[in-house]
Structure formats: C-alpha cells, structure tokens
Design an enzyme around this catalytic site. Structure first.
Site, short mmCIF file in Angstrom:
data_model
loop_
_atom_site.label_atom_id
_atom_site.label_comp_id
_atom_site.label_asym_id
_atom_site.label_seq_id
_atom_site.Cartn_x
_atom_site.Cartn_y
_atom_site.Cartn_z
N ASP A 73 -13.93 -0.46 11.73
CA ASP A 73 -12.50 -0.63 11.92
C ASP A 73 -12.21 -1.42 13.20
OD1 ASP A 73 -9.70 -0.19 12.37
OD2 ASP A 73 -9.84 1.50 10.98
N LYS A 160 4.62 -1.26 11.95
CA LYS A 160 4.48 -1.77 13.31
C LYS A 160 3.26 -2.66 13.41
CE LYS A 160 6.63 2.14 15.73
NZ LYS A 160 6.41 3.22 16.71
N GLU A 226 -7.93 -10.85 3.68
CA GLU A 226 -6.97 -10.74 2.58
C GLU A 226 -5.78 -11.70 2.76
OE1 GLU A 226 -6.00 -6.63 1.89
OE2 GLU A 226 -8.08 -6.15 1.36
N LEU A 281 -8.12 -18.43 -4.43
CA LEU A 281 -9.57 -18.52 -4.33
C LEU A 281 -10.07 -19.87 -4.80
CD1 LEU A 281 -12.30 -17.26 -3.74
CD2 LEU A 281 -12.26 -16.21 -6.01
N ARG A 305 -3.22 6.60 -3.95
CA ARG A 305 -2.03 7.43 -4.01
C ARG A 305 -1.92 8.25 -5.28
NH1 ARG A 305 2.17 2.69 -3.11
NH2 ARG A 305 0.46 1.57 -4.12
N GLU A 345 -15.61 -6.45 1.38
CA GLU A 345 -15.00 -5.16 1.73
C GLU A 345 -14.84 -4.37 0.44
OE1 GLU A 345 -11.29 -5.13 4.07
OE2 GLU A 345 -10.59 -3.57 2.69
N GLY A 352 -6.46 3.09 2.03
CA GLY A 352 -7.07 3.99 2.98
C GLY A 352 -7.92 5.06 2.34
N GLY A 391 -8.19 6.24 7.68
CA GLY A 391 -8.32 6.41 6.24
C GLY A 391 -9.28 7.54 5.91
#
Length: 549
Positions: A73, A160, A226, A281, A305, A345, A352, A391
C-alpha cells in the site's frame, strides 16, 4: 430457484459478459450490505473418487520465476514511521527457518499510487535507535497502523484526495525492505501530474529518479494506476493514445540514465477490460507498447459490497477469470504480438475486499485457483493486492501476523516451479467441477527434491472428501503432501483467519521467525485423500519428469 439463487446467477452472468469497474479502495460505509452471514455451504456435487491424467513430457507454458508477487500500500510510504514498522518486523516474516531469504522471494514488491494523490520528495534527517527502542516503537506503531488503516478507508468514503509528501528517507526505508526481503522493486510514479496540454509532467519524477540513481537503487518503474478511473476520481481524462505517449516520454528519460537505461517499465495497469477500457488499452498499446516490458491489467472476481461465501466456492465464478484473461491476451496479441502480460494487481473482491471473507481461509480457493489458471493460460506474473495496507484482502493482519493466504503463498513459492504441465481430471461432474487441479515442475531451487519432481496442487470445493487416483506411470513415486485446512471446525470453519498444515495450526515461532513448513510423506501407490473444503500441494518426488530435470 430462490430469489437469492437468481440474484447470484445474475451476478455470475454479469461477470462473464462484462466485469464491473475495479477500484482498489472504497468507502467504509458501503460494506454494510455485505452478505457474510450465511451459515450453510451448498455442496455442488457429491464426488467421492476421481482419476487424473498427468503429462510429464511437455511444458505447456513457462512463467516468470517471480510469478507470485505482492503489492504494498502506497500509504505506508507517505508516513515513514510505517515504513519503519515494515522494516522492524515485516521483512523478517519472509524468512523461513533454516532457509534464510527464501520464501516469497524472488518476487516483486510493487508500490501503487492513489490515482488522485500527489507525491513530492523532500529530505529528512535519519533517526537511529537502540534495539529496545525499536521494539517499543514497533509495538506503538502496530496500534497506530490499526487506526491509520481505518482513516484511509474513511478518507475514501469522504472523497478526500490530498497532496502527500514523502521523504528521501522513506524511499531509503522502502528500498531497504525490498532488498532485505529479496524482492525486486517496482515503483509507481504519479501520472496525474499533467501539463496545460494534458501531457505528463515528468519534473517531479525526474527528482525521484535522480535521487534513486545517486543511491544506486536497482528498481523498475510504473506510471499511473487504473487510468480508466482518472476522470471519475480526479476530473482528468487521459485517453489511451496520450497515455502511450506518456510512457514513451518516461522510457526516453530512463534510456538517458546510467542506472535505469535497461530497467523494466510496466503499464498501463488498466482495470479488467470492458467498453472504453478496451479502447484505452488498445490505444495505449498502439502508441506505447514498445516502451513497456510487459502489459499490466487488474482483476477481481466480485464486488466486496455484495458478495457471499458461496461465490468464493463457485466454479462458475472462478471460471470468469479465464474469460477476462483471454480477452486481454487477444487485445495484446493483436496490437503487440509476443508482449508479456502481467496481472499487475489482483485479489478476490474489489472495493478493498469483502469483509469477513477476503482475509479468511475461504479466500484461498480464489487465490490458488487464480495462480493455477493464470499460469495455465499464459500470464507471466501475478501481483497480489496487498501484502499490507488498508482493506481486507491483505496477506498479514494489523499485527503483521500471517493470514491464511500468506501461508498459501509461501507454500506455492516453496513448491511450485515456473514450468506449467498439463493435468486433467477424468470425471463426469457436469457443468460445475468442484475438483480443480494444476501441475508444475517442482521448484528446482528447493534442494530438498530430486530433479524431475513435479508438484500437483488441487482444490476441493466440495464438502466431501475426495480420493485422487494418479496415473500408473507415477505409481512408484513417493509423495510429500501439504494439505491446508481451516484451523476451525463446524459451519463457521471457512471464516477462520487461521490455517492448519497437515493438521497442525501454522503460527509464527516468534515475532520475526516463520515455522518450518513440513510435508507428510506418503508411500508409493497410495491414493491421495483431499478433505472437503481444502486445498493441497502434492510433490511427486520420483516422478522423473523429463522436462523437469
């Protein structure tokens, strides 16, 4: 079919046709709808015994020796005290007893940039401390890290995105961690520093490059993360054509460096392709393919979620990965034939991770199957999100103790070599196949095994024990078995954050030492027994595979 089953089937169909947008970090409040309360696991088939066919005479694929790699991270670098924590404790956990520096190495330590945070380098005075002070600091920082990880998620919730500076000393700590752990380091530069013409502004990156060059740090580079989400999260739109030009610009800078002229450059780290991501891409490859060492993209199976325990065990969900891999490989091959492709990744659930699932035993089914399938289909490297960070898909907990997927990764690195062989299950299980297995040459760097040894790893997505019969030409081989099961029993076992190896719970010997990972020897000719809801590695010591000598 129940409403829940219908909803689950719709999710699978959506994953097959078009993957949902991936974001490494999401709002904490969104976790409220997560389905983790299921008490009963539905068995897909009642398979009791299977036969397998193993081809020991042909290498189907060969992956990079760094195939299983890890990400870290970026938030740790922003506060150098947390890099101190990683150095005080973290790298020692890569060391196996009696086998120093051999565990997750060789691997790749990749530092991702938040898409909308700016990073600047500034000098800082180094502070030295005694061993006792380090221990006290480590204990304090562990507690602070728990709060920090919650703060990071809260910032994502509130949207933020602030400028963050890191120091030269933080870079030193990062490189020391990677170097002491035997990891190759890929550093992700910020692509959101733009000029008025919307081209990449390399001024800040060149400061960092010059500093790293002055320290003779051996490392590779990325640019951005990303890019398909830049507009949504930062209000900046960068198309594939321009992104490719930005990479060419960075490549030219690296070419002029005495240290980095032949270093690796990886990108564009686009989310799994659909709609405009395919165009992004393709456009990137048309202009920037010659600048990169490998093409990188991201993959997650499900939305953290609203996923469920059943999704983590569903063969149809696992099979969606093959669809996405083939799509990416087709795009890359059409524009830049022969270019290496990496999963830059990846983990189980985006957003998360899935609370109560992504850091538990059940997550190992997605992780191990991804490793097997990615190698089988032709990906060169798979970078796991994340070793440590916010996460719930991390490999170590907030106390820096290993979680189930860490132990699984450690065994994979120890036992599995880069040569991919063909293995086939000879059974009629219908559309859902609860037994999944893969075959590689055994890791030749492990001096414990003879040349020609092969490693078979298998997953049992069923509640019932399965007996695996090997082909006759391997009947004379002694087998060393490494069977991983949940450390708990009963209906909650798959939610466990601990794991058993051959019946023994895996724990750290002390804060800095991993236990030995010992297999259980089986006599020649004995059929393999794979318990329900487990996965295992089987080393066929005397297989004498010609391609593995």
């Amino acid at each position: 079919m129940s409403d829940a089953s219908k909803a689950r089937q719709r999710r699978i169909e959506q994953m097959k046709s078009a993957a949902t947008a991936v974001s490494t970090f999401v709002a904490l409040a969104l976790f409220g709808s997560l389905c983790v309360g299921a008490k009963t696991v539905i068995s897909v088939d009642d398979v009791q015994s299977i036969r397998v066919d193993l081809d020991l005479f042909r290498v189907a694929r060969r992956v990079d020796e760094r195939f299983l790699s890890v990400a870290i991270d970026a938030s740790l670098l922003a506060q150098e005290k947390f890099m101190n924590l990683l150095n005080d404790v973290g790298f020692m956990q890569f060391t196996e007893v009696k086998n120093p520096r051999q565990s997750l190495a060789p691997s790749v330590s990749a530092i991702w940039r938040y898409q909308t945070r700016l990073y600047e380098i500034q000098p800082t005075r180094k502070i030295f401390s005694s061993e006792r002070q380090q221990q006290q600091r480590c204990s304090r920082l562990k507690k602070e890290w728990v709060l920090q990880s919650k703060t990071l998620l809260q910032e994502e919730l509130e949207g933020k995105y602030k400028k963050t500076k890191f120091s030269e000393y933080a870079v030193d700590l990062l490189y020391a961690f990677a170097n002491c752990s035997g990891l190759d380091l890929i550093f992700g530069l910020n692509a959101l520093l733009r000029t008025s013409e919307n081209t990449w502004n390399s001024t800040n990156a060149e400061l960092l490059l010059k500093y790293c060059e002055s320290r003779q740090y051996v490392m590779s580079w990325e640019l951005g993360n990303e890019p398909n989400s830049y507009e949504k999260k930062a209000g900046i739109r960068v198309d594939g054509y321009q992104l490719g030009q930005d990479f060419v610009h960075l490549h030219q800078i690296l070419q002029e460096s005495a240290v980095y002229h032949s270093t690796g450059l990886y990108g564009p780290d686009v989310s799994q392709p659909r709609d405009h991501r395919k165009d992004l891409l393709t456009g990137f490859l048309e202009t920037g393919a010659k600048a990169i060492t490998a093409c990188t993209w991201h993959h997650y199976y499900v939305n953290g979620r609203d996923t469920s325990l059943e999704d983590f065990l569903d063969p149809e969900v696992l099979d969606t990965l093959a669809t996405k891999i083939n799509e990416v490989l087709e795009i890359v091959e059409s524009v830049s034939p022969g270019k290496k492709v990496w999963l830059g990744e990846t983990s189980s659930a985006y957003g998360g991770g899935a609370v109560g699932l992504s850091d538990t035993f059940v997550a190992g089914f997605m992780w191990l199957d991804k490793l097997g399938l990615a190698a089988k289909l032709g990906l060169d490297v798979v970078i796991r999100q994340v070793l440590i960070g916010s996460g719930t898909y991390h490999l170590v907990d907030d106390n820096l103790d290993p979680l189930p997927d860490y132990w699984l990764s450690l065994l994979y690195k120890k036992l599995v070599g880069p040569e991919v062989l063909k293995a086939e299950v000879l059974m009629n299980s219908g559309p859902k196949k609860p037994i999944r297995l893969y075959l590689h040459c055994t890791n030749r760097k492990s001096t414990h095994y003879r040349p020609g040894a092969v490693t078979l790893f298998a997953l049992n997505l069923n509640k019932n024990e399965v007996t695996i019969s090997l082909p006759a030409h391997t009947a004379n081989s002694t087998i060393e078995a490494f069977v991983l099961q949940s450390a708990e029993t009963g209906e909650q076992s798959l939610y466990s954050r601990s794991v058993k190896l051959n019946g023994q719970v895996l724990r750290m010997v002390d804060d800095r030492t991993l236990p030995p990972l010992k297999g259980r020897e089986l006599p020649p000719g004995e059929r393999l027994k794979l318990p329900g809801f487990s996965f295992a590695f089987y080393v066929l010591i005397e297989a004498q595979a010609p391609v593995c000598k």
